[in-house]
Design a protein around this motif. Structure first.
Motif, PDB file in Angstrom:
ATOM      1  N   ALA A  48      -1.052  -2.654  -8.982  1.00 39.49           N
ATOM      2  CA  ALA A  48       0.444  -2.407  -8.777  1.00 39.49           C
ATOM      3  C   ALA A  48       1.052  -3.778  -8.425  1.00 39.49           C
ATOM      4  CB  ALA A  48       0.704  -1.415  -7.538  1.00 39.49           C
ATOM      5  N   GLY A  49       2.270  -3.874  -8.924  1.00 39.44           N
ATOM      6  CA  GLY A  49       2.827  -5.264  -8.788  1.00 39.44           C
ATOM      7  C   GLY A  49       2.669  -6.313 -10.052  1.00 39.44           C
ATOM      8  N   THR A  68      -6.810   2.938  -3.710  1.00 40.86           N
ATOM      9  CA  THR A  68      -5.492   3.914  -3.825  1.00 40.86           C
ATOM     10  C   THR A  68      -5.698   5.300  -3.252  1.00 40.86           C
ATOM     11  OG1 THR A  68      -4.955   2.888  -6.031  1.00 40.86           O
ATOM     12  CG2 THR A  68      -4.086   5.142  -5.352  1.00 40.86           C
ATOM     13  N   VAL A  69      -4.987   5.208  -2.475  1.00 42.73           N
ATOM     14  CA  VAL A  69      -5.140   6.658  -1.488  1.00 42.73           C
ATOM     15  C   VAL A  69      -3.511   7.551  -1.663  1.00 42.73           C
ATOM     16  CG1 VAL A  69      -7.014   6.248  -0.162  1.00 42.73           C
ATOM     17  CG2 VAL A  69      -4.475   5.882   0.772  1.00 42.73           C
TER      18      VAL A  69
END
Length: 190
Positions: free
Chosen positions: A161-162, A41-42
């Motif tokens: 995520a998702g 994650t950025v």
């Protein structure tokens, strides 16, 4: 020594310093090739970077650093200690990512030397852990190259995520491993 303070750590190629909200614009700019960060994650933009930094600062067992390139004096990424446990004399190194412009340089080995020297020699850690997505071959190879030992897979370790769940590859280095790992890192930097 306070395990939850972020000192300034200076090496040959990078300086690690406490990550601050004022770093948001520079941190967002450091994400120069978002497609390279499939497993990490950025921040997507400056507001996202502000949220990223605030989350790091609000996490009680996390110590977040800005990675500053000594050659350009620019922020080129971020790294953290997390799961910091002074009682167990253990911590994890992660939330690490670097600008594509410095990947493959001495930025990562210098940053890891600084972090590990601080953990083992200043804090007196006996164990340092790394976690990465089991599918992240580049990260797994990099962690192993440091001298960390693969300890296994943690199934359904973290939500992604998702709605998908991540299986995490866990690596660790102990204080017994540190002298040989330090020598290898110093050799890579010379």
């Amino acid at each position: 020594m306070n395990w939850l303070s972020a000192p300034v750590l200076s090496g040959t190629r990078v300086t690690l310093r406490p990550l601050e909200l004022s770093d948001a614009a520079a941190l967002a700019t450091a994400v120069d090739a978002p497609e390279k960060f499939r497993w990490t994650t950025v921040p997507a933009d400056e507001q996202d970077a502000r949220d990223y930094i605030q989350t790091a600062l609000d996490t009680p067992d996390r110590v977040a650093f800005a990675v500053v390139d000594s050659v350009t004096d620019r922020i080129v990424g971020s790294t953290s200690f997390y799961d910091v446990s002074p009682t167990n004399r253990a911590l994890a190194v992660g939330y690490t990512w670097y600008s594509a412009s410095v990947q493959g340089t001495t930025v990562n080995p210098d940053a890891k030397l600084l972090l590990l020297r601080h953990a083992f020699e200043e804090l007196g850690a006996v164990r340092v852990v790394w976690h990465t997505d089991e599918r992240n071959a580049q990260s797994r190879a990099g962690i192993a190259k440091l001298g960390a030992t693969f300890e296994g897979l943690l199934r359904k370790h973290k939500p992604l995520a998702g709605g998908e769940w991540r299986t995490t590859a866990q690596f660790a280095m102990t204080d017994d491993d540190w002298p040989a790992a330090r020598a290898k890192l110093l050799q890579r930097l010379s």
